[in-house]
Every structure is written in structure tokens, then in C-alpha cells.
Design an enzyme around this catalytic site. Structure first.
Site, short mmCIF file in Angstrom:
data_model
loop_
_atom_site.label_atom_id
_atom_site.label_comp_id
_atom_site.label_asym_id
_atom_site.label_seq_id
_atom_site.Cartn_x
_atom_site.Cartn_y
_atom_site.Cartn_z
N GLU A 1 0.99 -1.14 -0.18
CA GLU A 1 -0.05 0.03 0.14
C GLU A 1 0.91 1.29 -0.01
O GLU A 1 2.13 1.28 0.13
CB GLU A 1 -0.88 -0.02 1.14
N GLY B 1 5.12 -1.03 3.23
CA GLY B 1 5.58 -1.92 2.40
C GLY B 1 6.13 -3.14 3.21
O GLY B 1 5.59 -4.20 3.28
N GLN C 1 44.29 -7.83 -17.06
CA GLN C 1 44.10 -8.41 -15.88
C GLN C 1 42.93 -7.84 -15.15
O GLN C 1 42.06 -8.47 -14.50
CB GLN C 1 45.36 -8.58 -15.05
N GLU D 1 9.34 -7.81 -2.90
CA GLU D 1 9.18 -8.98 -2.08
C GLU D 1 10.08 -8.94 -0.95
O GLU D 1 10.57 -10.04 -0.85
CB GLU D 1 9.34 -10.12 -3.06
#
Length: 386
Positions: free
Chosen positions: A130, A134, A278, A365
């Protein structure tokens, strides 16, 4: 090359190869165009359904595909390698919505939604986050009030993947002071509005939206699971979903590594390919080890799920995989851009898109910080989130 096939069955290799061929032929050639247009071609959803990628691990009675979690991870990695925006469509619609309906829905709900979702006829969105909520998902403010045999939903959701394309929104709303309930809300319901969010840093081709529920009325038959038990459904889905996000992050990182390696072999400076220097080889070697470590962490938790371990018991392993893989995607994409030099800073080359798409993987997520707190809680027995 570091081994990528070790321990895979022939079936798992076949489904990975199917996904890789699809990605190379139908996603990679269009990814830059979709990124610029901020819109993935909607026809790709139907193709995902035709190939079975929206029905992995769903019962064949509903049109799904008999597959294990590791096969799902392999497909998700390939989609992430092609375009993280497309991967997100699958991760949310299949991983968070379809599988949750399959696990918690009534037979009527499964019959109504699963065949449409696995075929690509419909997409689902996961309406949890929302504007003011979170990481602390339990404090959500969208409310559902009982009105006879119906529920009336009021509130809003933010940053919802597939929000403007979904036919069903798996919505989490407060139904008591201490309880949250899940609902399957058809997006053509009166009072439901989806407003697309434009101008995102990454995942620009993916439809992301703010959802508004203005007295949206649904019958009790739309309730998924028990009253006041929806937060557990959401957190379980996210534990499973973190496996998918981790796999997608591995895909982004692998794509960046592949691009940087190719470019280093083609770009000449001081009379020889920059791959012969390198410090460039150091960037590539560090990236390769990071990618492989993230892949192994992700495959490990997928195998736990396939062994029958419950989501709550592999939650920490999923957090570790998601944390490591998402941060790896950012590091490796940044190294890729460094190898490309100034050309990495323009979108004619893919380096910038990889970095922009990777960045959000550390946020949604569960942020990297939340994943660390989950791991820390498991190590110490102390919950630092309360």
C-alpha cells in the site's frame, strides 16, 4: 565454464532449453524496444501460456503442467535473462496468484480462475503493498467490511505488478483489528480502478499500477481462505515467491556477465582486446563466481521445496537466496557497465538496462535489509523487527 547442468535431470534440462530458445527468439530481440516504449507486447502473455510457462506446477486438471520447483526456477532464470519485465509477469501471475489459488482456493474458485490463468487468457496481480505499507505488511489499512453475504472493500494498493492487465486481484484487506483476509477481486468490479505508474527506473515494460477500491463489493464466495488468516497466506506466498525473484536475479546477472564477456573480447584498446587486461578479467571472474553462488543457493531452496519442506521451514533459505542473488545482480550489472565503458551508458547497448532492472530486485518481495533481519532472527532467535 562453471558447470550449470550438474545434478539436473533430462526433463529439467529439456524445459530449461525450451525456455532458453523461446527467450532468444521471442524476447531478447524486443527487450530494448519494450523498455523504450514502457510496454511489453501483450501477445507475449499468450505465448507464455501456450508454452506452459504460466501453468508450471499447477494440476493438469486445470490445464497446468506437471513440473517441479527446480524446473520452475530454471524457466524463471531464462526469462530473467531475456527481460526481467517478462519474468515479473510470470512470477506474479503464476508464482503469487495462481499457486495461491491452487493451494487455498475452493474447488469453485479453482475452476473459475485456474484454467484462464494458466492459459494466458487472464493474468493475476498480488495486491498487498500500500502507499503507506511496504515491509510492514501486517499494518495494511485497506479494509473489508461484512455486509450481509457480501464484503465491501475500501482502500488502495501501490506498485502492483500486472495491475492494469490483471483480470483478478488477489487482495489482502483488514477484516478486524488483528486480522487480514484474502479476497479474489475481479478487476471489472464496480469501484475498482487501476492507474498505471509510468517513469520507472527499471522494469519499464512491465505494467505497474496503483489500485483503488472504492466500495468494491464481492460475495463471500470470493474470500480465499479463512477470515482473519490472510496474512499467513500472503507471507507464505512471498516465501515461495522469493525463490522466483532469486532465479530471475540470477538470469539478469548471467545476461550481464555474458554481455560483458562478449564485449571484452570484441573491444580493442592499446592494440589488443580489453579481455586481455588483468583488471577486466578480475571483474569477469568475480562476476562469474557471484552468479554461480547465487544459482546454487537458489537451486538449493528449490530442491528443499521439491523435497516437501514447508514454506515456513525454508523461509530463511529463500531469504538467503533472494538476498544474495538480488545483490549479485546489481554488482554484476554494475561491473558489466564498467566493462562497456561509455557505451554502457546508452541504451543502444544492454548494460544500462540490466543495472536498472536489477536494482528493484533488492526492494520488492522483501528488501535486502528485511532478508538480513529474517536470517538474523533465525541465527539468534531474536526478532529485530518488533
Amino acid at each position: 565454464m562453471l558447470a550449470r547442468d550438474f545434478g539436473l535431470t533430462e526433463t529439467q534440462r529439456d524445459i530449461r532449453d525450451l525456455a532458453a530458445g523461446f527467450v532468444d527468439a521471442e524476447i531478447v530481440p524486443h527487450a530494448r524496444e519494450w523498455d523504450r516504449a514502457e510496454r511489453v507486447d501483450p501477445a507475449i502473455v499468450k505465448r507464455l501460456g501456450e508454452l506452459g510457462f504460466l501453468g508450471l506446477m499447477v494440476d493438469e486438471r486445470y490445464g497446468g503442467v506437471d513440473a517441479d520447483t527446480l524446473s520452475y526456477v530454471l524457466v524463471t532464470e531464462e526469462l530473467g535473462r531475456g527481460d526481467s519485465a517478462v519474468r515479473g509477469i510470470v512470477s506474479v501471475s503464476l508464482g503469487l496468484v495462481t499457486k495461491t489459488i491452487a493451494g487455498y482456493g475452493t474447488e469453485e474458485q479453482r475452476q473459475e480462475w485456474l484454467p484462464r490463468l494458466v492459459s494466458g487468457e487472464a493474468l493475476g496481480c498480488f495486491a498487498l503493498t500500500e502507499p503507506g505499507t511496504g515491509s510492514d505488511a501486517g499494518s495494511l489499512r485497506t479494509r473489508a467490511v461484512r455486509d450481509g453475504s457480501d464484503w465491501v472493500l475500501r482502500g488502495s494498493k501501490m506498485f502492483i505488478t500486472n495491475g492494469t492487465q490483471a483480470k483478478v486481484a488477489l487482495t489482502f484487506a483488514r477484516t478486524s483489528d488483528s486480522g487480514v483476509t484474502a479476497f479474489l477481486v475481479p478487476t471489472d468490479s464496480p469501484g475498482f480502478t487501476a492507474t498505471e505508474i509510468k517513469g520507472k527506473l527499471g522494469l519499464r515494460g512491465q505494467a505497474t499500477a496503483e489500485l483503488t477500491f472504492d466500495n468494491v463489493r464481492v460475495p463471500d464466495a470470493a474470500r480465499l481462505g479463512e477470515v482473519d488468516r490472510g496474512l499467513g497466506i500472503a507471507l507464505g506466498a512471498l516465501s515461495r515467491g522469493r525463490i522466483s525473484v532469486a532465479a530471475g536475479a540470477v538470469g539478469v546477472a548471467q545476461a550481464a556477465l555474458d554481455a560483458a564477456t562478449r564485449y571484452a573480447g570484441e573491444r580493442d584498446q592499446f592494440g589488443k582486446p580489453i579481455a586481455s587486461f588483468q583488471l577486466v578479467q578480475e571483474l569477469l571472474a568475480d562476476a562469474a563466481v557471484d552468479v554461480q553462488a547465487s544459482r546454487l543457493l537458489t537451486h538449493h531452496v528449490a530442491r528443499m521445496a521439491d523435497a516437501g519442506v514447508k514454506p515456513k521451514d525454508y523461509a530463511t533459505d529463500a531469504s538467503a537466496a533472494k538476498y544474495h542473488a538480488s545483490e549479485t545482480a546489481v554488482r554484476v550489472s554494475n561491473s558489466c557497465l564498467q566493462v562497456f565503458g561509455g557505451y554502457g551508458f546508452i541504451d543502444e547497448y544492454p548494460a544500462g538496462k540490466y543495472l536498472r532492472d536489477a536494482r528493484v530486485l533488492t526492494l520488492y518481495e522483501g528488501t535486502s535489509q528485511i532478508q538480513k533481519l529474517i536470517i538474523g532472527r533465525d541465527l539468534t532467535g531474536i526478532n529485530a523487527m518488533s
